[in-house]
Structures are given as C-alpha cells and as structure tokens.
Enzyme design. Structure first.
Site, short mmCIF file in Angstrom:
data_model
loop_
_atom_site.label_atom_id
_atom_site.label_comp_id
_atom_site.label_asym_id
_atom_site.label_seq_id
_atom_site.Cartn_x
_atom_site.Cartn_y
_atom_site.Cartn_z
CD GLU A 92 -2.91 -1.18 2.37
OE1 GLU A 92 -2.79 -0.35 3.30
OE2 GLU A 92 -3.84 -2.01 2.33
CB THR A 188 -0.71 0.02 8.66
OG1 THR A 188 -1.82 0.84 9.09
CG2 THR A 188 -0.85 -1.38 9.23
CG ASP A 327 -14.93 0.20 11.11
OD1 ASP A 327 -14.12 1.02 11.61
OD2 ASP A 327 -14.59 -0.69 10.32
CE LYS A 354 -13.34 2.41 7.32
NZ LYS A 354 -13.47 1.36 8.36
CD1 TRP A 415 -6.68 1.39 2.99
CD2 TRP A 415 -5.10 2.57 1.94
NE1 TRP A 415 -6.09 0.58 2.05
CE2 TRP A 415 -5.12 1.28 1.39
CE3 TRP A 415 -4.19 3.50 1.42
CZ2 TRP A 415 -4.28 0.90 0.34
CZ3 TRP A 415 -3.35 3.12 0.38
CH2 TRP A 415 -3.40 1.82 -0.14
CA CA Z 1 -11.95 0.18 11.76
#
Ligand code: CA
Length: 701
Positions: A92, A188, A327, A354, A415
C-alpha cells in the site's frame, strides 16, 4: 568493499577512496537526502521533480505539476523497468523519490531503497517483526510508506516501533517502541516530519486499544509529546484539557476496551497556520451500546483534529460521526486547498471519510462549510450546517432494529489516497458503493484479540432475531468501486468511472491533464482529468491498492507504482487468477521494456477429507469459521485472497490442521488460537471445510 579514507595514507589511496563507487554513491545519497529540511518540505511542490513527503507536499494534494507526460503523448507511455520485492502480501506504500533515489515500504514493514536510474535495489531493511504480531493487524501486514528528513528514513512497524535508518546505507540510527506490545496495536501508516518531529499514530481499534498520536525528535528519537484521542480510566487524572472535555461525552467502562479512536493514516500540515491535521478512527468496540451505554458523542472518535505541532495540544476538532457505531473512521486522506467559495478565498480542509459525506471545513477554525453525500448514504438524512451535526435515521443506529446501513464498514472511501487538481478544481476519489446488515449481538463479550465489532455480522453468533428488520431497497446490495471526480465547490459529481470490484487503488493527478489509478483487476490506467475518458492502460499482473507517484530523473518524467495484492479488500478476495510477488513498475514516454513473465501456478485441488460430523455440527463449524477464520482466509471455496483458501490446502496442511491452529505457523503470521478454540471446535471448523470442499467437488463433477 569499504575504504577508510584517512588523509595520512597519501595521494594514491586518496584516489582509491575517491574511486570507490559504493562509497561515492552513499555520499551522494547522503547529500541529496540531507537537503530534505523543514524548508524543503514546506516548499515541496509537484514541479521540483522530487516526491519528498507522503502526500507529495504538506497539503497532501497528490497533484504533480509535471506535464511532460500528458494527454497528447500518453499513447507512447511504456514500461522502463520493474523490480521484484520478493514479497507476497499487500503493498500500500507511496514511494518517496529524491534525485532519482526511491524509498518505499512493503509487507512486514520492510524498507527498500531503489536507484530509479537502473531499477536496482540499493539496500533493503527488514525490521524482523515477529510473526505473532501479524494477526494484530486487522487488514494485513501492510505499510503505507516511509518519511524522509535530513539524511534519514523513518518507518513505523507492525509491532509498534518507529525506526530511523541512514538513508544512504539502510543502517539503523535509532528505534523506539511507540506502543504497549502486550496490546493489539499496529502501525501501518506513514510517518510525517513536521518541524524536526516525526509524527506517528497507530491502529488497533478493532481489538480494544486506546488511540493516540506521538511526536519524536527526528535526530534523537526522544518523544516530544503524545496526544490521546479518547479518554482513559476516569479515576486517573486526564492527560490534557482536551481529555477533560472528552470525558464528559463517554459513559460506562469504555476504557477497559480501549475506546479506539486510532489515528492510523491521515495527516496534513499547514505551515502558515502552523496546524497539524489528524484523522481519527472508529470506536472500540464498534457498537456504542456496549462501548458507552447511555450514549454520548464519544470525543474524539471519527474526528478531524487540528493540533499544535510544537506541544501536541488540541486547537480545534470536528467530529464527522458523533457516537460512531458503524466503524465510520475519519482516518481517510485529508487534503488542504485554497478554494474560492461564494466569491471569497477560503483556506479549507477536505475529507471523504467512510461515512459517505464529503466535508469541506475552514481549516483555520474547524467550521463546517459543506457536507454532501458523495455515495449513497442512509444512516443520516443530511448534515445540518448550523450545528455541524448529522441528522440520523432512527433505524440506522440498530438499537431497536436489525438494519441495512449504507455505507458499510468498508466506507464510501477507505484509506486509498485521493488527489486534488488545482487546474480542474476536482477531487478524484477512489470511492465505493456498499451496504451491510448491522445488528446488536445480544451476548457479545469483549474477547482477547476478538474482532470487537459487537455487531452480529462476523461474530458467528447472530443478531437478536426478535427485533424488527429494516431493509432498504435503494441501498447497493453488491459492493463495487469507482473513480469519482468530485467538485468540492458545487458539492457534486463531475464524472465517474465504474470498477467491478470494490477495492481499488489510490490516485495521482498531474498537470499533464491526467489522473492515474490502478485497480483490483491488475490494470493501471490514465484518465483525462476533466472528462474521465480512459486514455491509456497497462496490465500490472496483480491487483493494485497503492497510489502511483511521478518524478523527474535527469530532467525526464517517470511514473512508478508498487503492486501487491492484499490489505482489507485483498486478503479475503482473489481477483486475478494469479497472485504475483510484490513488484514496482516504472513507466516513461518511449519505454519499451517487457513486463516480467511468471510460470502458471499449479492447478489447486480440493481437499477430500473424511466427514464424520453431522449437519448440526457442521453448522457449528461454519459459525466458528465465520468468527475466527473468515476475516483472513475468506469464503471457503471462494478462491482465497492473498492468504490460502483452506478448501484447497494440501493433505499435509490438513493433517497438521490442529497444530497450525494452535500456533505452529505463528512465525508465518498465522495466529495461535489455543486460548480461543478448543480441540473439539478446531475439529468442527475442519469438518466444515471438508464439507464445503466436498460440495464443490460434487458441483465440479
Ligand atoms: Ca476500523
């Protein structure tokens, strides 16, 4: 070969030293990377020919001013070189490039330095993350890239370290643990360097952690400050005035579950306002009824924070999803821009989190300017501009219903970075259509390393079926992807290109009138920036998630993209038939290199194991599989993703199934389930796999 060049050795050896090409090269790399100072980062623009920081510049607009490659000559864009990274998991990373020296990261937080003039590896660095940390990452052992500053490369690792490397040699300068390694933290995201401080967040809100962001001195590795994003144990003193304010918006025992709010990706910096912007993630656990019974906004979940980079104090915040329960992270890419709105020049911040609304904020004050849905949204009817708050549909919080909610946990955008062209004024979003059932699991308990969703969908236990069902015929039933050009002034879609699969790659826009994006099917494409017309495409073998970068070497423009299938959308779904090793592709006008060829992978056979369980036991095995295995291994017989489809695993693997589940493959990243599954349960899971495989054999025959 290494020389120690001491002046007393005389002229002959001095010449020998000078002619040591490796040392000369290291010296050169040191010189060009030492030039990456605060000033260089502030002045980083697309026209310099380098790509010095994650989002190209502090505004993170990923708009390159380079135009040698453009709409008129794109037909002759061809491959110049490829370089295999020897990896098999998701990639990524946004590569950084300075004077043709490229730095990027790969799976397991490995770091690579590549000479783009030759396509050869200069050095690679393996931080040797123990395999047992792999399962702490919800969404694969990925890394989104390094940072560069004054001769050093910085990387965050899956086991929570921040490491500084010598940019010329790859030798470590220092490393610090930024997290409590007994908890399920991971890193990450790419670090950013602001005013000599390396800023790094972390992930883990799926597993019960408390989010924070930290700043470390780039030179010494000492911590300068830490900002917690959610409050901790209320019986302890709050760490900051911001935590005191946040405490009033929580109830219950959230701090025992961590609370979440991890800052795992987005950052941007405005040097004039001297504000660092950070996006924060979802609550831990997801379901607010369990996390904060009695409600509350739960600051600073799913928020955009403006932080003073000198001391880590909060200047303002804007919460995109108060009391998040879906989420709906706000860790998605943040872009700073100067827009003309109603005749006035405004300094704005833009995000497509999101939750499906595209936000434009005044980045000086955090005041909401606009918020319009960029995909289908049903959890809220709209965002009230006066209060800055969403107006929720009652069913969507799934307290009294089992409801189809759109977008789902994947988000309208995840992302994968967007890009903003200052020429077209459009934001290019790697967007998604989706929805999913949400319901409160009546018997959820916080479990060690459990997927702390507390919704029914993946716990294997199910919803409370006594509650009414709320479906939505307008919500997308099939997930899919798109590249969307969004006008942030008019808040409307200018054009869009559809992708069959939901999980596609990050975006690059250039002054050549081009928008570049890779997709899940392993195609790398260029589109016309004002129309979305497809102008060029090249196969790159494997599904792409990472965004491309562009740069100059000796005055010539190149485009590079790192390819490797995996990540949240990749680890459970195989899109192309072959999964190739991680690889960098580099293109230029007139490039004529051939893509690498790989032998066909041997045909896989379905496992034929003895089925001794009855139908009821196999059902139980299916639920256990759903709760423990599905997130990484995907649907049985569905082909698997970057990780094996267990229906096609060998007899040898299945003979050792119990031991593998109990930790014998831990070094490879397969978790040890000893504490979670007893031997009877492990056997039920295997019986379910055998049963699915047998059904597939029957279909094939
Ligand atoms: Ca999450």
């Amino acid at each position: 070969m290494k020389y120690h060049c001491l002046p007393i050795l005389g002229l002959a050896l001095m010449l020998a030293c000078k002619s040591d090409p490796e040392q000369q090269f290291h010296k050169h790399i040191n010189e060009v990377t030492q030039r990456i100072t605060n000033e260089a980062l502030i002045n980083a623009t697309g026209t310099s020919g380098d790509w010095l920081t994650h989002g190209l510049n502090y505004y993170e607009d990923r708009f390159s001013g380079l135009s040698q490659i453009n709409q008129y000559n794109i037909d002759s864009l061809g491959l110049v070189w490829t370089l295999e990274l020897g990896t098999r998991r998701g990639i990524e990373a946004t590569p950084l490039v300075v004077d043709g020296i490229m730095y990027l990261t790969g799976p397991w937080s490995k770091v690579y330095a590549v000479d783009t003039r030759t396509g050869e590896m200069i050095w690679s660095y393996n931080p040797e993350v123990p395999g047992r940390f792999g399962p702490n990452a919800c969404c694969d052992v990925v890394n989104r890239g390094p940072a560069l500053y004054q001769g050093s490369v910085f990387v965050g690792t899956i086991d929570g370290r921040l490491i500084s490397l010598n940019a010329a040699t790859g030798d470590p300068n220092w490393q610090v643990y930024t997290t409590d390694t007994t908890k399920y933290y991971t890193i990450t995201g790419a670090p950013r360097v602001v005013k000599g401080k390396v800023i790094i967040g972390n992930g883990g809100a799926e597993y019960g952690v408390r989010g924070y962001i930290s700043a470390y001195d780039a030179e010494s590795g000492e911590m300068d400050w830490r900002f917690y994003t959610v409050p901790g144990d209320p019986s302890m003193p709050a760490e900051s005035p911001a935590m005191e304010e946040a405490l009033r918006t929580w109830n219950g025992d959230w701090w025992k579950y961590g609370g979440g709010g991890t800052a795992w990706d987005a950052m941007a910096y405005d040097p004039d306002l001297d504000l660092l912007y950070v996006g924060t993630g979802n609550g831990s656990p997801w379901n607010r009824q369990y996390r904060s019974p009695g409600g509350g906004d739960n600051l600073y979940l799913s928020s955009i924070l403006a932080i003073n980079p000198d001391n880590g104090s909060l200047v303002w915040h804007y919460q995109t999803t108060p009391g998040d329960t879906w989420d709906y992270t706000a860790t998605q890419h943040i872009i700073l821009a100067d827009l003309t709105l109603e005749g006035k020049q405004r300094k704005v911040l833009m995000q497509a989190p999101k939750n499906g609304f595209f936000y434009v904020l005044d980045r000086e004050t955090g005041t909401l300017i606009s918020a319009k849905p960029y995909v289908y949204v049903n959890w809220a009817t709209h965002v009230d501009l006066e209060s800055g708050r969403p107006v929720e549909n009652e069913f969507s919080r799934y307290e009294n219903y089992n409801a189809v909610v759109s977008p789902n946990y994947d988000g309208g955008h995840n992302w994968q970075p967007m890009a903003y062209s200052v020429v077209t004024g459009l934001v290019y979003i790697p967007a998604m259509r989706n929805s999913h059932w949400y319901g409160t699991n009546p018997v959820w308990e916080y479990g060690k390393n459990g997927y702390s969703s507390s919704t029914g969908w993946n716990t294997g236990i199910g919803f409370d079926s006594s509650k009414p069902v709320m479906n939505d015929s307008l919500a997308p039933t099939q997930s899919s992807g798109m590249l969307m050009a969004w006008d942030p002034v008019l808040s409307e879609v200018k054009w869009l290109v559809n992708h069959e699969y939901r999980w596609n790659a990050g975006v690059l826009a250039t002054a050549g009138g081009l928008v570049f994006q890779g997709n899940a099917e392993g195609i790398f494409s260029a589109y016309q920036d004002d129309t979305g017309d497809l102008l060029w495409e090249a196969p790159v073998g494997t599904g792409v998630s990472a965004p491309p970068v562009t740069y100059l070497v000796n005055g010539k423009q190149y485009i590079s993209i790192a390819v490797g299938w995996g990540g949240a959308g990749g680890q459970t779904n195989k899109i192309t038939e072959q999964i190739y090793p991680g690889i960098i592709y580099t293109f230029a006008i007139g490039g004529q290199a051939s893509p690498p060829e790989y032998p066909e992978m041997p045909a896989k056979e379905l496992i034929q194991g003895e089925i001794t369980a009855n139908a009821r036991e196999i059902d139980a095995g299916q639920r256990l599989y759903g709760a423990n295995c599905n997130r990484c291994h995907g649907r049985i017989g569905g082909g698997g993703g970057a990780l094996p489809d267990l229906a096609y695993s060998s007899t040898r693997i299945h003979e050792n199934f119990r031991y593998i589940v109990q930790g014998s493959f831990e070094a490879l990243g397969m978790p040890d389930f000893t504490d979670k599954l007893n031997e009877v349960e492990i056997n039920l899971i295997q019986q379910y796999i055998f049963s699915e495989a047998a059904a597939l054999v029957a279909v094939n025959n």
